[in-house]
Design a protein around this motif. Structure first.
Motif, PDB file in Angstrom:
ATOM      1  N   TYR A 146      -4.622   7.415  -0.003  1.00  0.00           N
ATOM      2  CA  TYR A 146      -5.132   6.597  -1.096  1.00  0.00           C
ATOM      3  C   TYR A 146      -6.580   6.213  -0.821  1.00  0.00           C
ATOM      4  O   TYR A 146      -7.069   6.316   0.303  1.00  0.00           O
ATOM      5  CB  TYR A 146      -4.281   5.329  -1.299  1.00  0.00           C
ATOM      6  CG  TYR A 146      -4.303   4.364  -0.133  1.00  0.00           C
ATOM      7  CD1 TYR A 146      -5.238   3.339  -0.069  1.00  0.00           C
ATOM      8  CD2 TYR A 146      -3.382   4.475   0.903  1.00  0.00           C
ATOM      9  CE1 TYR A 146      -5.247   2.456   0.995  1.00  0.00           C
ATOM     10  CE2 TYR A 146      -3.383   3.603   1.962  1.00  0.00           C
ATOM     11  CZ  TYR A 146      -4.329   2.589   2.003  1.00  0.00           C
ATOM     12  OH  TYR A 146      -4.342   1.712   3.062  1.00  0.00           O
ATOM     13  N   ILE A 155      -9.141   2.956  -1.448  1.00  0.00           N
ATOM     14  CA  ILE A 155      -9.086   1.531  -1.782  1.00  0.00           C
ATOM     15  C   ILE A 155     -10.452   1.077  -2.286  1.00  0.00           C
ATOM     16  O   ILE A 155     -11.488   1.454  -1.739  1.00  0.00           O
ATOM     17  CB  ILE A 155      -8.608   0.680  -0.589  1.00  0.00           C
ATOM     18  CG1 ILE A 155      -8.346  -0.762  -1.022  1.00  0.00           C
ATOM     19  CG2 ILE A 155      -9.605   0.740   0.562  1.00  0.00           C
ATOM     20  CD1 ILE A 155      -7.530  -1.575  -0.050  1.00  0.00           C
ATOM     21  N   HIS A 156     -10.413   0.338  -3.363  1.00  0.00           N
ATOM     22  CA  HIS A 156     -11.626  -0.283  -3.907  1.00  0.00           C
ATOM     23  C   HIS A 156     -11.467  -1.781  -3.718  1.00  0.00           C
ATOM     24  O   HIS A 156     -10.475  -2.366  -4.154  1.00  0.00           O
ATOM     25  CB  HIS A 156     -11.788   0.039  -5.391  1.00  0.00           C
ATOM     26  CG  HIS A 156     -12.743  -0.904  -6.076  1.00  0.00           C
ATOM     27  ND1 HIS A 156     -14.084  -0.929  -5.787  1.00  0.00           N
ATOM     28  CD2 HIS A 156     -12.535  -1.872  -6.986  1.00  0.00           C
ATOM     29  CE1 HIS A 156     -14.654  -1.883  -6.501  1.00  0.00           C
ATOM     30  NE2 HIS A 156     -13.743  -2.457  -7.240  1.00  0.00           N
ATOM     31  N   VAL A 157     -12.452  -2.400  -3.069  1.00  0.00           N
ATOM     32  CA  VAL A 157     -12.422  -3.839  -2.835  1.00  0.00           C
ATOM     33  C   VAL A 157     -13.603  -4.454  -3.564  1.00  0.00           C
ATOM     34  O   VAL A 157     -14.744  -4.076  -3.322  1.00  0.00           O
ATOM     35  CB  VAL A 157     -12.509  -4.171  -1.324  1.00  0.00           C
ATOM     36  CG1 VAL A 157     -12.465  -5.676  -1.100  1.00  0.00           C
ATOM     37  CG2 VAL A 157     -11.403  -3.471  -0.563  1.00  0.00           C
ATOM     38  N   LEU A 178       0.833  -1.199   0.000  1.00  0.00           N
ATOM     39  CA  LEU A 178       0.000   0.000   0.000  1.00  0.00           C
ATOM     40  C   LEU A 178       0.867   1.247   0.000  1.00  0.00           C
ATOM     41  O   LEU A 178       1.929   1.270   0.612  1.00  0.00           O
ATOM     42  CB  LEU A 178      -0.930   0.002   1.225  1.00  0.00           C
ATOM     43  CG  LEU A 178      -1.972  -1.115   1.249  1.00  0.00           C
ATOM     44  CD1 LEU A 178      -2.759  -1.077   2.556  1.00  0.00           C
ATOM     45  CD2 LEU A 178      -2.905  -1.003   0.052  1.00  0.00           C
ATOM     46  N   VAL A 210      -6.119   2.246  -5.048  1.00  0.00           N
ATOM     47  CA  VAL A 210      -5.658   0.871  -4.877  1.00  0.00           C
ATOM     48  C   VAL A 210      -6.869  -0.028  -5.111  1.00  0.00           C
ATOM     49  O   VAL A 210      -7.898   0.116  -4.458  1.00  0.00           O
ATOM     50  CB  VAL A 210      -5.092   0.640  -3.454  1.00  0.00           C
ATOM     51  CG1 VAL A 210      -4.722  -0.817  -3.256  1.00  0.00           C
ATOM     52  CG2 VAL A 210      -3.899   1.555  -3.199  1.00  0.00           C
ATOM     53  N   CYS A 211      -6.752  -0.928  -6.070  1.00  0.00           N
ATOM     54  CA  CYS A 211      -7.841  -1.858  -6.378  1.00  0.00           C
ATOM     55  C   CYS A 211      -7.469  -3.241  -5.879  1.00  0.00           C
ATOM     56  O   CYS A 211      -6.428  -3.781  -6.254  1.00  0.00           O
ATOM     57  CB  CYS A 211      -8.105  -1.894  -7.879  1.00  0.00           C
ATOM     58  SG  CYS A 211      -8.707  -0.333  -8.542  1.00  0.00           S
ATOM     59  N   LEU A 212      -8.320  -3.787  -5.040  1.00  0.00           N
ATOM     60  CA  LEU A 212      -8.107  -5.121  -4.488  1.00  0.00           C
ATOM     61  C   LEU A 212      -9.157  -6.045  -5.078  1.00  0.00           C
ATOM     62  O   LEU A 212     -10.350  -5.869  -4.861  1.00  0.00           O
ATOM     63  CB  LEU A 212      -8.223  -5.084  -2.963  1.00  0.00           C
ATOM     64  CG  LEU A 212      -8.060  -6.394  -2.221  1.00  0.00           C
ATOM     65  CD1 LEU A 212      -6.667  -6.971  -2.453  1.00  0.00           C
ATOM     66  CD2 LEU A 212      -8.299  -6.185  -0.736  1.00  0.00           C
TER      67      LEU A 212
END
Length: 182
Positions: A143, A145-147, A138, A173-175
């Motif tokens: 940032y 985050i997209h989960v 990370l 940040v794409c998870l």
């Protein structure tokens, strides 16, 4: 083995008969099922033709938005999707959010017998514990985050458009478990 298209009206009875035979075999071996869950539009179409007892149809996506997207793909896709949804008429439906439950209660396309709302389960203690761990992947700066999975229904186009209005220093940040992306 080739994928079978479960949405064809002409084949609905054939698929429902196969599923009914399979369920009866399983019940002979393990006893009668207390609950049957149907989880996808095409499955709803087949399961609804089986006339099983104690079935709940899980709906994950907004009906109006799904139909709006289908109409853009052409009349055949739109009519097919309407047919899939209409099989939920007089069925017991489970929605994954309050908003979706409200939409299901207000539809004119079909009228469910009942609408229950059950959120997807989360282990909040595990999430809180994992959130305290340092993750080297990370960014050290701010940032978002997209989960979630990358799929049309998730409307990543809106997410990416919204990112254009944020300062350049904020990273996305794409998870996801998807290997191929969008």
């Amino acid at each position: 083995e080739a994928r079978v298209k479960l949405y064809k009206k002409a084949d609905q009875g054939k698929h429902a008969a196969k599923l009914t035979v399979l369920l009866h075999r399983l019940e002979e071996k393990y006893g009668q099922f207390d609950l049957i869950l149907s989880n996808l539009d095409e499955a709803h179409f087949i399961v609804s033709a089986c006339h099983f007892h104690n079935v709940r149809y899980l709906v994950h996506n907004a009906i109006a938005q799904t139909l709006k997207r289908a109409i853009k793909m052409g009349p055949a896709k739109y009519l097919r999707q309407r047919r899939l949804f209409k099989c939920l008429n007089h069925q017991n439906v489970v929605a994954v959010s309050k908003g979706l439950a409200k939409e299901l209660d207000s539809l004119s396309l079909f009228r469910p017998s009942s609408v229950e709302q059950i959120y997807n389960p989360f282990d909040y203690q595990l999430i809180a514990r994992l959130a305290q761990q340092k993750n080297q992947q990370l960014p050290d700066q701010e940032y978002i985050i997209h989960v979630g999975r990358f799929a049309k229904q998730k409307r990543h186009d809106n997410l990416f458009r919204a990112m254009e209005y944020l300062p350049c220093s904020i990273k996305l940040v794409c998870l996801s478990e998807n290997k191929t992306g969008i």
